[in-house]
Design an enzyme around this catalytic site. Structure first.
Site, PDB file in Angstrom:
ATOM      1  N   HIS A 101       0.847  -1.189   0.000  1.00 15.94           N
ATOM      2  CA  HIS A 101       0.000   0.000   0.000  1.00 15.94           C
ATOM      3  C   HIS A 101       0.879   1.235   0.000  1.00 15.94           C
ATOM      4  O   HIS A 101       1.923   1.277   0.648  1.00 15.94           O
ATOM      5  CB  HIS A 101      -0.954   0.023   1.206  1.00 15.94           C
ATOM      6  CG  HIS A 101      -0.269  -0.205   2.519  1.00 15.94           C
ATOM      7  ND1 HIS A 101       0.113  -1.457   2.951  1.00 15.94           N
ATOM      8  CD2 HIS A 101       0.112   0.655   3.491  1.00 15.94           C
ATOM      9  CE1 HIS A 101       0.689  -1.357   4.132  1.00 15.94           C
ATOM     10  NE2 HIS A 101       0.712  -0.080   4.484  1.00 15.94           N
ATOM     11  N   HIS A 103       0.984   5.139   0.952  1.00 16.82           N
ATOM     12  CA  HIS A 103       0.326   6.225   1.691  1.00 16.82           C
ATOM     13  C   HIS A 103       0.448   7.512   0.882  1.00 16.82           C
ATOM     14  O   HIS A 103       1.536   7.847   0.394  1.00 16.82           O
ATOM     15  CB  HIS A 103       1.019   6.467   3.038  1.00 16.82           C
ATOM     16  CG  HIS A 103       0.967   5.324   4.001  1.00 16.82           C
ATOM     17  ND1 HIS A 103       0.066   5.269   5.024  1.00 16.82           N
ATOM     18  CD2 HIS A 103       1.709   4.191   4.105  1.00 16.82           C
ATOM     19  CE1 HIS A 103       0.257   4.167   5.731  1.00 16.82           C
ATOM     20  NE2 HIS A 103       1.264   3.488   5.193  1.00 16.82           N
TER      21      HIS A 103
END
Ligand code: 5GP
Ligand code: ZN
Length: 140
Positions: A101, A103
């Protein structure tokens, strides 16, 4: 970890709700449930990969190609002055959720967010060896 146990796989499948802002063939982006700042989003591949290094250039490149538009939309929505892009890859790097992921964190002047950044002295011989080693790792 199997996909069934992975929190982000469960968000991708819709089993767990998330505030989605983007969906494409191979990635989604949604608001972080514990944001460092309002508008903090996570850009996530639909497929399960523990590490960015496991992703093909095509799939990673497709996902990362949305960063300019996502950053721009987050900044506009939050009246931010800038944004940080951060990918924690591996436990030592601060990765808690073992599904890749990215950010995207909106920043405002004087918001107090930050990262410890303690530059080290560069050892010339060690840096030359590292340059050769990384270049070789890239097939050069
Ligand atoms: P990491 O430390 O692994 O880079 O960051 C994981 C991020 O995922 C954290 O910022 C955390 O707040 C976020 N997160 C963890 N679980 C959930 C969830 O169930 N929903 C959403 N939207 N974000 C989550
Ligand atoms: Zn997963």
């Amino acid at each position: 970890m199997s996909a069934g146990e992975c929190i982000f796989c469960r968000i991708v499948s819709g089993e767990i709700p998330a505030r989605r802002v983007l969906e494409t063939d191979n990635c989604i982006a949604f608001l972080d449930v514990s944001p460092l700042a309002p508008g903090h989003c996570l850009l996530v591949p639909k497929g399960h990969f523990d590490s960015l290094a496991q992703m093909s250039a095509e799939v990673a490149g497709s996902m990362l190609s949305y960063l300019p538009a996502l950053g721009k939309a987050i900044v506009a929505a939050t009246q931010a002055d800038g944004f940080n892009v951060l990918l924690n890859d591996g436990k030592a790097a601060g990765q808690v959720v073992p599904h890749v992921h990215v950010h995207v964190i909106p920043r405002k002047e004087g918001d107090g967010l930050g990262y410890r950044w303690h530059p080290q002295a560069l050892d010339d011989a060690a840096a030359d060896a590292l340059r050769r080693s990384i270049e070789a790792g890239l097939g050069g």
